[in-house]
Scaffold this motif. Structure first.
Motif, PDB file in Angstrom:
ATOM      1  N   SER A   1       6.828  -1.658   2.445  1.00  0.00           N
ATOM      2  CA  SER A   1       6.188  -2.940   2.738  1.00  0.00           C
ATOM      3  C   SER A   1       4.832  -3.038   2.054  1.00  0.00           C
ATOM      4  N   SER A   2       4.088  -1.934   1.994  1.00  0.00           N
ATOM      5  CA  SER A   2       2.793  -1.984   1.303  1.00  0.00           C
ATOM      6  C   SER A   2       2.996  -2.151  -0.196  1.00  0.00           C
ATOM      7  N   ALA A   3       4.017  -1.509  -0.747  1.00  0.00           N
ATOM      8  CA  ALA A   3       4.308  -1.669  -2.177  1.00  0.00           C
ATOM      9  C   ALA A   3       4.744  -3.106  -2.476  1.00  0.00           C
ATOM     10  N   ALA A   4       5.520  -3.691  -1.589  1.00  0.00           N
ATOM     11  CA  ALA A   4       5.973  -5.072  -1.786  1.00  0.00           C
ATOM     12  C   ALA A   4       4.807  -6.042  -1.698  1.00  0.00           C
ATOM     13  N   SER A   5       3.874  -5.802  -0.777  1.00  0.00           N
ATOM     14  CA  SER A   5       2.727  -6.708  -0.665  1.00  0.00           C
ATOM     15  C   SER A   5       1.825  -6.585  -1.887  1.00  0.00           C
ATOM     16  N   LYS A   6       1.683  -5.370  -2.423  1.00  0.00           N
ATOM     17  CA  LYS A   6       0.886  -5.200  -3.647  1.00  0.00           C
ATOM     18  C   LYS A   6       1.561  -5.895  -4.819  1.00  0.00           C
ATOM     19  N   ALA A   7       2.877  -5.798  -4.899  1.00  0.00           N
ATOM     20  CA  ALA A   7       3.610  -6.463  -5.979  1.00  0.00           C
ATOM     21  C   ALA A   7       3.518  -7.977  -5.834  1.00  0.00           C
ATOM     22  N   ALA A   8       3.515  -8.470  -4.619  1.00  0.00           N
ATOM     23  CA  ALA A   8       3.421  -9.913  -4.391  1.00  0.00           C
ATOM     24  C   ALA A   8       2.039 -10.428  -4.777  1.00  0.00           C
ATOM     25  N   GLU A   9       1.012  -9.609  -4.611  1.00  0.00           N
ATOM     26  CA  GLU A   9      -0.331 -10.027  -4.994  1.00  0.00           C
ATOM     27  C   GLU A   9      -0.456 -10.148  -6.511  1.00  0.00           C
ATOM     28  N   LYS A  10       0.257  -9.327  -7.260  1.00  0.00           N
ATOM     29  CA  LYS A  10       0.177  -9.336  -8.716  1.00  0.00           C
ATOM     30  C   LYS A  10       0.891 -10.540  -9.326  1.00  0.00           C
ATOM     31  N   VAL A  11       1.903 -11.042  -8.653  1.00  0.00           N
ATOM     32  CA  VAL A  11       2.686 -12.152  -9.179  1.00  0.00           C
ATOM     33  C   VAL A  11       1.901 -13.442  -9.011  1.00  0.00           C
ATOM     34  N   LYS A  12       1.811 -14.228 -10.100  1.00  0.00           N
ATOM     35  CA  LYS A  12       1.114 -15.507 -10.030  1.00  0.00           C
ATOM     36  C   LYS A  12       2.049 -16.548  -9.428  1.00  0.00           C
ATOM     37  N   PRO A  13       1.535 -17.388  -8.565  1.00  0.00           N
ATOM     38  CA  PRO A  13       2.404 -18.423  -7.993  1.00  0.00           C
ATOM     39  C   PRO A  13       2.824 -19.420  -9.063  1.00  0.00           C
ATOM     40  N   LYS A  14       4.080 -19.762  -9.061  1.00  0.00           N
ATOM     41  CA  LYS A  14       4.627 -20.720 -10.018  1.00  0.00           C
ATOM     42  C   LYS A  14       4.868 -22.040  -9.308  1.00  0.00           C
ATOM     43  N   GLU A  15       4.966 -23.075 -10.110  1.00  0.00           N
ATOM     44  CA  GLU A  15       5.285 -24.362  -9.521  1.00  0.00           C
ATOM     45  C   GLU A  15       6.727 -24.326  -9.039  1.00  0.00           C
ATOM     46  N   LEU A  16       6.958 -24.974  -7.968  1.00  0.00           N
ATOM     47  CA  LEU A  16       8.314 -25.009  -7.442  1.00  0.00           C
ATOM     48  C   LEU A  16       9.183 -25.867  -8.333  1.00  0.00           C
ATOM     49  N   GLU A  17      10.265 -25.309  -8.737  1.00  0.00           N
ATOM     50  CA  GLU A  17      11.196 -26.055  -9.562  1.00  0.00           C
ATOM     51  C   GLU A  17      12.426 -26.358  -8.732  1.00  0.00           C
TER      52      GLU A  17
END
Length: 77
Positions: free
Chosen positions: A46-62
């Protein structure tokens, strides 16, 4: 003869109970250890997933499904 059978039976049942008690205690300790390991793994994931989620830039919803022309209903007159 009956007394010796009774004594042997009591001794046998006592031995089985002692063996089962130690087996149950050992199994319980192994189970607790396994639960601790699994809990630790889940926390790491879960900590690895939260760190990975922080690195990903939010994209516009398509829209996954493009809007299509909806055919009009034909009325029978």
């Amino acid at each position: 003869m009956a007394l010796s059978n009774f004594i042997l039976t009591v001794a046998g049942v006592s031995a089985v109970i002692l063996l089962l008690r130690s087996d149950v205690k050992q199994s319980a300790s192994i189970f607790r250890r396994n639960v601790r390991h699994i809990r630790q793994w889940l926390e790491e994931e879960s900590s690895a997933a939260s760190k990975a989620a922080e690195k990903v830039k939010p994209k516009e919803l398509e829209r996954s499904i493009p809007e299509k022309d909806v055919p009009k209903e034909k009325h029978k007159d």
